[in-house]
Motif scaffolding. Sequence first.
Motif: not given
Lengths: 128, 417
Positions: B378-379, A22, A65, B411, A16-19, B315, B386-389, B382-383, B311, B318, A39
């Motif tokens: 990329r963060l 990746m 989630q 979320g 679930d953590d995007g980083l 993110t 995902h993290s935030f859907d 891509r990331s 989370r 960052l 995710t």
Amino acid sequence: MTDTPSEQPVVLLVEDDGLLLMEASDTLADAGFTVVEATHADKALKVLENRDDVGLLMTDVDMPQGSMDGFALARLVADRWPAIPVLVVSGMGTPGPHDMPDGARFIPKPYEPKTLVRTLRAFVRRAA
Amino acid sequence: MGSVAVYTSTYPETLMVDRHTAALEAENAHLRALLAQAQRRAAADADRFAAENARALAEAASLACLYERGLAEGAARLTRVEDLNTQLRASEELNRRILWTTTDCVKILDLDGRLIAVSENGPSVLGAKDCTALVGQSWIAFWSCEASRARIGEALKAARAGRASRFQAMLEIGSSTRTVTWWDVAVTPVNGDDGQPERILAVSRDISELKQNEARQTLLMQELAHRVKNTLAMVQAVATQTLRNAVSLEAAGEALGARLIALAQAHDVLMQGSWSSTDLRKLVAGAVKLHGDGAPDRFRVQGPDLILGARPGLTLGLMLHELGTNAAKYGALSTPDGHVEIAWNIVRSGSTEHLHFRWEEVGGPLVAAPTRSGFGTRLIERSLSHSFDGIVSLSYPSTGVVLTLEAPLAGVLGEAA
């Protein structure tokens, strides 16, 4: 996938953590795996229901989630798709006695990318 | 005797009379002697009686004296006993008060472990109607937990052998709504006159709260260990990603250092939210502090109060750092006139609410899309999605970089601290 065992299988990566997703995805792609990302558990189940080429499940545990955590997903996958080996990855310490399905592997977080790849390769060879 | 002188002329007659008189006199003398004897005897008897009486009187007097002394002693003893009773009553009252003031559950048991007496809180502690319902019951029978039974069994055995003991035990009361309490239990023999255990005293102190705190502490430590592991995993990912995309080792070192500082700052905000939530405004303020040069109006920030989950908060922290670094190097913050507009809002569409977040650079140099995608790009691409859907868009109009993020509010929200 069992028709072409020499190929690296498709890994369904649930995190679930995007980083972290990746990074793990990059690590596996660099090692030659084909990676499908999800995710949370519900998305992972949707992937499994829609494609038949997933050769391995790698899942995180704590995923607020979805409707279930990684342990529950691992047990469900082991039950519904017994041919798919399951790898659980978590920073939560050692899993409890009934958390993991039979035959599943556990890797604590953080892990060394090389160790992850080696474990996955050995795992796939044994399952094939 | 006048008549005797009258009859002297006739001798025989006179002789007869004389003889008669002598007889009478002899008789008289005899009677007198008898009388005297009787009188003497009576006097002797009287003397004896008198002596006996005197002796009896003396005895009675001495007895009376004894009785009197006995009475006095008895009275003194009675006073002492009354004093003792008063002391005993005071001591009983004190004991009763001590028992009343203590929250401990105090029990007196016979050597078989049956309840003889229980302090007032006994019935509620042991789940009984009243004290009489408890008397005669086996104490150990109230403990259903196996480990507790074992400990109590051992303690009773030790008490019978004259030894005191102390232990902790769990008590479960009620069948439908189970109440679990924890007790620190002291068990000690009470000896009789012969020095042998006669009864057993058991005093239990409620340590449920202590046990709950211990459990909470353990849980917190586990949670902390989990979060530290996750943070290390994030640091590892940032380091690996930085190295993957680095043009040189030096650049990688510099970028990694800055990213770790951004992560640390996001953690500060996370700490303020008890490790479970991050205040978006504080998160943005942190980024502004890191990347602003102190000049006013470099950042124009607008948005409602919003508490993010841990989370998404890290993110986003960052991401703000990557955007800020890029803006300072190539974007709006690289020229004195440029500024960054940060705005967020909650937008309702249908039944769901969405977070709309926007970063827009204004007044900087002309912008061209980067030729290679670095870690930051990329963060974000891509990331972040995902993290935030949600949907993330990073665009490079010539006027300045624009980032938009649309994510379901459910979320990204955290619990308000």
